[in-house]
Design an enzyme around this catalytic site. Sequence first.
Site, PDB file in Angstrom:
ATOM      1  N   HIS A  75      46.580  21.082   8.745  1.00  0.00           N
ATOM      2  CA  HIS A  75      47.995  20.872   9.040  1.00  0.00           C
ATOM      3  C   HIS A  75      48.127  20.601  10.533  1.00  0.00           C
ATOM      4  O   HIS A  75      47.270  20.992  11.325  1.00  0.00           O
ATOM      5  CB  HIS A  75      48.873  22.040   8.594  1.00  0.00           C
ATOM      6  CG  HIS A  75      48.472  23.386   9.117  1.00  0.00           C
ATOM      7  ND1 HIS A  75      48.852  23.878  10.342  1.00  0.00           N
ATOM      8  CD2 HIS A  75      47.714  24.362   8.563  1.00  0.00           C
ATOM      9  CE1 HIS A  75      48.377  25.096  10.517  1.00  0.00           C
ATOM     10  NE2 HIS A  75      47.665  25.415   9.453  1.00  0.00           N
ATOM     11  N   GLY A  84      51.319  27.894  14.097  1.00  0.00           N
ATOM     12  CA  GLY A  84      51.858  28.818  13.102  1.00  0.00           C
ATOM     13  C   GLY A  84      51.641  30.268  13.478  1.00  0.00           C
ATOM     14  O   GLY A  84      52.543  31.108  13.333  1.00  0.00           O
ATOM     15  N   HIS A  85      50.432  30.606  13.948  1.00  0.00           N
ATOM     16  CA  HIS A  85      50.176  31.971  14.392  1.00  0.00           C
ATOM     17  C   HIS A  85      51.149  32.384  15.490  1.00  0.00           C
ATOM     18  O   HIS A  85      51.651  33.514  15.503  1.00  0.00           O
ATOM     19  CB  HIS A  85      48.734  32.112  14.891  1.00  0.00           C
ATOM     20  CG  HIS A  85      47.761  32.563  13.864  1.00  0.00           C
ATOM     21  ND1 HIS A  85      47.351  31.761  12.830  1.00  0.00           N
ATOM     22  CD2 HIS A  85      47.119  33.755  13.696  1.00  0.00           C
ATOM     23  CE1 HIS A  85      46.477  32.424  12.079  1.00  0.00           C
ATOM     24  NE2 HIS A  85      46.343  33.643  12.581  1.00  0.00           N
ATOM     25  N   ARG A 102      43.968  31.411  19.023  1.00  0.00           N
ATOM     26  CA  ARG A 102      43.658  30.196  18.271  1.00  0.00           C
ATOM     27  C   ARG A 102      43.115  29.107  19.201  1.00  0.00           C
ATOM     28  O   ARG A 102      42.305  28.275  18.779  1.00  0.00           O
ATOM     29  CB  ARG A 102      44.911  29.703  17.546  1.00  0.00           C
ATOM     30  CG  ARG A 102      45.464  30.693  16.535  1.00  0.00           C
ATOM     31  CD  ARG A 102      44.613  30.805  15.309  1.00  0.00           C
ATOM     32  NE  ARG A 102      44.838  29.697  14.401  1.00  0.00           N
ATOM     33  CZ  ARG A 102      44.150  29.499  13.277  1.00  0.00           C
ATOM     34  NH1 ARG A 102      43.157  30.324  12.950  1.00  0.00           N
ATOM     35  NH2 ARG A 102      44.412  28.475  12.492  1.00  0.00           N
TER      36      ARG A 102
END
Length: 512
Positions: free
Chosen positions: A393, A399-400, A459
């Site tokens: 994605h 997102g995290h 990340r």
Amino acid sequence: MTNNKYCLLGPFPPPIRRIKAFKIRKAAAEYYKRLPLLPHPCNGDSYRYPNKIANFSKGFPHNILDEVDLPAYYAYIHALETGCPEDFENIPLGGERKLVNPQAAYAYELAGPDSHQLTTTPPPTFRSAQTASEMVELYWQALTRDVPFNDYSTNPLTIAAAKELSTLYGYQGPTIDGVVTPEILFRENLPGALIGPYISQFLWKDIPYGATTIIQRYHTTIPNKDYLTDYPEWLAVQNGALPDESNMLDPIPRYIRDERGLAWYVHQDSTVQDAVTTCSILLSFGDEALDPANPYLHSKTQVGFATFGAPHILDFAARAGRPALEAAWFQKWLVHRRLRPEEFGGRIQNKLKGFANYPINPEVLDSEALALSFEKFGSYLLPQAYAEGCPAHPSYPAGHAAFIGAIVTMLKAYFKESYIIPNPVIASSDGLTLEPYEGPPLTIEGELNKLAYNIALGRDAAGVHYRSSGINGLQLGEAVAIGILRDYGKTYNENFYGFTLTKFNGETITII
């Protein structure tokens, strides 16, 4: 037969209660209906490059340069435009990897703002100095994955990383008088978050968990093992193939003590996990750590439970994660579609090998980080911490970052931000023990903000996100949580005068 007239107590009979409940829900809905429609600006890269070199395309078929097959790409764009579930089933993929949940971009929420009512600043452009500086930082993070945080001030690689990042025009990380020091390397200047160790106390301290205690020693991948630096294997993974090898794990569980350990933690965690574990530690501090506005702190006859007690706080911290992800997924798929750093590394590889002439800013092409990475790995690809590389994605926002931003914001609302963390600790360089931390006091606010950048920029440590994706994701999650808190503000019977918290930008707000 029991007469319900005398069993049911309360200030409102059922018909009045039903009307009051309706009015609360209607008022919340009307609040959002009256808000002005916000623009959703992008950085223009989707239109600037017809071959889509600046857009996410992992999992689709590509040519030898990793330029996406345009009919497949436009089938994907068509599905995003229609939102039709059947159109998503007709997207041509290049291999076994499936796209991660693009239809979440269309979901509605019944508490807090609709995901499409929130906006983000556009990511930096493909050719910008900021994107180049973010890639330089990522190459340094890959090169220093196995350096213990305790050694940052003495290790030659982290010293060199700080020195080079200090010279970059586009660098957006924290500095001291314009200089990046090893002590603030790979961190973010959120309120209180630069004080003390790199890792938050909430990722080190023991977790009270019901009738047991969780020790925060985790398995991680083995040192000096990075992935996707061989071009044929890398290209196959971009085309959706599964990697040739699996992630190799260290059999000894360790406290998080370096970026490799942090990268693996954020590969395995979940929204609920980060909410419940952090909240459990905070609750163990007792009533003194609760926000002073909690209406039960000074009650002579009552304690909180379903409202303003542990079940309430745990629920709100955990529930904030999903709508934050929906807000991020809307931005990822329907607005920005930014390529991943893993893909950008391929653009650098083909540029420097002379196979393509992509408009990449020289700050990364001429960097010491890139030269050292090539010397070590034999390619210009960005070394990945995960065998499979990034998820399928787009990159922006992270997102995290969105879900931890929402969780942290919720916890700031319910706990006293100025409360000093008792008995702080620091992990040993081998990650086998915790030692007492000796240094300036650590507050709930600072350690929650530190947790936010640990999860977001962890990340980056894996090579799957950029700094800007993380920082803007935090702010998006924060906005989601503030909206949910606002909607619930009128639902309580207690004398409650609002949630007060400090935002990531340092602004103190009260939500009524």
